[in-house]
Design an enzyme around this catalytic site. Structure first.
Site, PDB file in Angstrom:
ATOM      1  N   HIS A  99       0.875  -1.181   0.000  1.00 35.38           N
ATOM      2  CA  HIS A  99       0.000   0.000   0.000  1.00 35.38           C
ATOM      3  C   HIS A  99       0.908   1.224   0.000  1.00 35.38           C
ATOM      4  O   HIS A  99       2.024   1.163   0.534  1.00 35.38           O
ATOM      5  CB  HIS A  99      -0.828   0.110   1.274  1.00 35.38           C
ATOM      6  CG  HIS A  99      -1.727  -1.039   1.579  1.00 35.38           C
ATOM      7  ND1 HIS A  99      -1.296  -2.176   2.204  1.00 35.38           N
ATOM      8  CD2 HIS A  99      -3.065  -1.195   1.384  1.00 35.38           C
ATOM      9  CE1 HIS A  99      -2.322  -3.004   2.377  1.00 35.38           C
ATOM     10  NE2 HIS A  99      -3.409  -2.437   1.879  1.00 35.38           N
ATOM     11  N   ASP A 102       2.451   1.954   3.318  1.00 38.81           N
ATOM     12  CA  ASP A 102       3.428   0.987   3.847  1.00 38.81           C
ATOM     13  C   ASP A 102       4.850   1.429   3.538  1.00 38.81           C
ATOM     14  O   ASP A 102       5.766   1.178   4.314  1.00 38.81           O
ATOM     15  CB  ASP A 102       3.263  -0.406   3.211  1.00 38.81           C
ATOM     16  CG  ASP A 102       1.868  -0.961   3.362  1.00 38.81           C
ATOM     17  OD1 ASP A 102       1.196  -0.601   4.330  1.00 38.81           O
ATOM     18  OD2 ASP A 102       1.474  -1.769   2.486  1.00 38.81           O
TER      19      ASP A 102
HETATM   20  C1  XLS Z   1      -7.513  -6.550   4.415  1.00 43.15           C
HETATM   21  C2  XLS Z   1      -7.095  -6.762   3.036  1.00 43.15           C
HETATM   22  C3  XLS Z   1      -5.929  -5.891   2.589  1.00 43.15           C
HETATM   23  C4  XLS Z   1      -5.833  -5.906   1.080  1.00 43.15           C
HETATM   24  C5  XLS Z   1      -5.061  -4.785   0.500  1.00 43.15           C
HETATM   25  O1  XLS Z   1      -8.245  -7.353   4.988  1.00 43.15           O
HETATM   26  O2  XLS Z   1      -6.807  -8.110   2.857  1.00 43.15           O
HETATM   27  O3  XLS Z   1      -4.743  -6.312   3.177  1.00 43.15           O
HETATM   28  O4  XLS Z   1      -5.294  -7.088   0.622  1.00 43.15           O
HETATM   29  O5  XLS Z   1      -5.574  -3.548   0.849  1.00 43.15           O
END
Ligand code: XLS
Ligand code: NI
Ligand code: NI
Length: 441
Positions: A99, A102
C-alpha cells in the site's frame, strides 16, 4: 548492512532435510507439467505485514522485534526497503505487494506525501534493477487515516472522494513506473455501519464512478496491469459492498465495469463471508474472473480476519486445483497477505512463516496436478452429469426443449432413479493423493 544476520539464502533441500531454514517441497526450478513451480506459484511478500506490522492487537501493543525499528520517519522507510530486498533475495521470492502508506509516511499535506512516496519509489526502482523481485501489485490505503472514517469513494463527503481519487491516481502512476502486474482495489471502508444514515444507491453509484475514473486514467497513462477487486464481507465495516465474488460480480456487471476487472481472492475473506476459499475461487473461475490470490488462512475458532500463513494442506490443494483448472493465474500470483502471530516476534519467524506457506502451496500444487492428470474428480463429474449428453438432457442443453415437451416426457416417466454422490469415497481419494505426495521422500 544486514537485517537478518542469522539467516542465509533459503534453498530447496527436499522433504528429508532437517534444516528449518530450507524448503522441503518448494523447489522453484522443478517442473510440474510444462511449468516450473516458480512459474505456477508466483509467490509474493506483503510489505504491510512483514515490514510494517508490529504484532499489536486491540488488547496489547506491538511485540515484534524488527532491526529496522531503531529508525524513524523517512529513515525508517528507507531501512524497510533495504530489509525488504534482503528478505526477498534470501527467500528467492519473485514478487511483492504494498500500500502507499506501507512504503512511505504521510506528510503534513498531500504534496508532501507525494514527495515522500517519490523518494522511496526512486529507491525501490533502483533496487529492482538488480533484484529478480517484481511488483505483483500496489494499492492505495483508503481506510486507516481518520479522513476515511465514512469511507473513501463511498464517503458522504465529496472532499474525501476527491482525496481518495488523488491517492489512487498517484498509485497508478507508481504502478506504471515500477511495472506492476496488477493494481488492487480493496474497499476497507466502502460499506456502511447503519442504513439509518446511508444513501446506499448514491454510495454504490459513486463507487462505480470512482472505478470508471480509475479505468480511464490507467488508459490515459498507458498502465496495462490488470485491475483487481478484493472482496471482503465486513471488517472494518459492518457490511462491505464487495461482500463476496458473486456480489462484486453483480456490481461490476450492473455498472459496465466487468471487462476491466478480475478478482483478488483472499482465503480468510472467503471464510468470513461464510464460503470456503475454493468456493470463491470457483465462482471467479467459471466467470473468467480469477485474477490473483491473497494466500492466507483464518482460524475457525475466531470470527475475524486473522491473516495466518497458509499451512492447511487441504485448503492449499483445493485452491491449487481451481488455479490449475483456470490455466494458472496469468498476471496474478499468490500473495502472502499473512502475518506472524503476536507470539512469534523474532525476525527469523518471518522466514519460518514464508517457508511454511511456500511449502504448503508447493504440496497443494503437486497434489492438485496429479488429481487433474489422473482425472480423479473430472471423471466422477462427467459421469454424474451424463444424463445431459443424450436424450432429453441433450435437448435441454441444445435449447430444443420447452415446458410442453418436458411435461410430455415427464408424464411418460415410470420411475426416476438417482445415484449416490459418493462424497466420503471422494474425500478418501483426496487423502490418498495428499499422502502420496507428502510421504514420497
Ligand atoms: C484486508 C485486506 C488488505 C488488502 C489490500 O483485509 O486483505 O490487506 O489485501 O488492501
Ligand atoms: Ni488482502
Ligand atoms: Ni484481509
Amino acid at each position: 548492512m544486514a537485517y537478518f544476520e542469522n539467516v542465509d539464502k533459503v534453498v530447496y533441500e527436499g522433504p528429508a532435510s532437517e534444516n528449518p531454514l530450507a524448503f522441503k517441497f518448494y523447489n522453484p526450478e522443478e517442473k510440474v507439467g510444462d511449468k516450473t513451480m516458480e512459474e505456477h506459484l508466483r509467490f509474493s511478500v506483503a510489505y504491510w505485514h512483514t515490514f510494517v506490522g508490529d504484532g499489536a492487537d486491540p488488547f496489547g501493543v506491538g511485540t515484534a522485534i524488527r532491526p529496522w525499528n531503531r529508525y524513524s520517519g523517512m529513515d525508517l522507510a528507507k531501512a524497510r526497503v533495504e530489509a525488504a530486498f534482503e528478505l526477498f533475495d534470501k527467500l528467492n521470492i519473485p514478487f511483492f505487494c504494498f500500500h502507499d502508506v506501507d512504503i512511505a509516511p504521510e506528510g503534513a499535506t498531500l504534496k508532501e506525501t507525494y514527495q515522500n512516496l517519490d523518494t522511496i519509489v526512486d529507491m525501490i526502482e533502483e533496487y529492482m534493477k538488480t533484484s529478480k523481485t517484481k511488483l505483483l501489485w500496489n494499492t492505495a490505503n483508503l481506510f486507516t487515516h481518520p479522513r476515511f472514517v465514512h469511507g473513501a469513494a463511498t464517503s458522504c463527503n465529496a472532499d474525501v472522494f476527491a482525496y481518495a481519487a488523488a491517492k489512487v491516481k498517484k498509485g497508478l502512476e507508481i504502478a506504471k513506473r515500477l511495472g506492476a502486474e496488477n493494481y488492487v482495489f480493496w474497499g476497507g471502508r466502502e460499506g456502511y455501519e447503519t442504513l439509518l444514515n446511508t444513501n446506499m444507491k448514491l454510495e454504490l453509484d459513486n463507487l462505480a464512478r470512482f472505478l470508471h475514473m480509475a479505468v480511464d486514467y490507467a488508459k490515459e497513462i498507458g498502465f496495462d496491469g490488470q485491475f483487481l477487486i478484493e472482496p471482503k464481507p465486513k471488517e472494518p465495516t459492518k457490511h462491505q459492498y464487495d461482500f463476496d465474488v458473486a456480489t462484486a460480480l453483480a456490481f461490476l456487471q450492473t455498472y459496465g465495469l466487468k471487462d476491466y476487472f478480475k478478482f483478488n481472492i483472499e482465503a480468510n475473506h472467503a471464510t468470513l463471508a461464510g464460503h470456503t476459499f475454493e468456493h470463491e475461487l470457483r465462482v471467479a473461475r467459471i466467470h473468467g474472473m480469477l485474477g490473483s490470490v491473497d494466500a492466507n488462512q483464518g482460524d475457525p475458532l475466531l470470527g475475524w480476519d486473522t491473516d495466518e500463513f497458509p499451512t492447511d494442506l487441504y485448503s492449499t490443494t483445493l485452491a491449487m486445483y481451481e488455479i490449475l483448472q483456470n490455466g494458472g493465474l496469468g498476471k496474478g500470483g499468490l500473495n502472502f497477505d499473512a502475518k506472524v502471530r503476536r507470539g512469534s516476534f523474532e525476525p527469523e519467524d518471518l522466514f519460518y512463516a514464508h517457508i511454511a506457506g511456500m511449502d504448503s502451496f508447493a504440496i497443494g500444487l503437486k497434489v492438485a496436478y496429479r488429481l487433474i492428470e489422473d482425472r480423479v474428480f473430472e471423471s466422477v463429474v462427467e459421469e454424474r452429469y451424463k444424463s445431459y449428453t443424450e436424450g432429453i438432457g441433450r435437448d435441454i442443453i441444445d435449447g430444443k426443449a420447452d415446458f410442453h415437451t418436458l411435461e410430455a416426457y415427464a408424464l411418460n416417466l415410470r420411475d426416476i432413479s438417482n445415484r449416490s454422490g459418493r462424497q466420503e469415497r471422494l474425500k478418501t481419494l483426496l487423502n490418498q493423493y495428499l499422502l502420496e505426495v507428502c510421504v514420497a521422500r
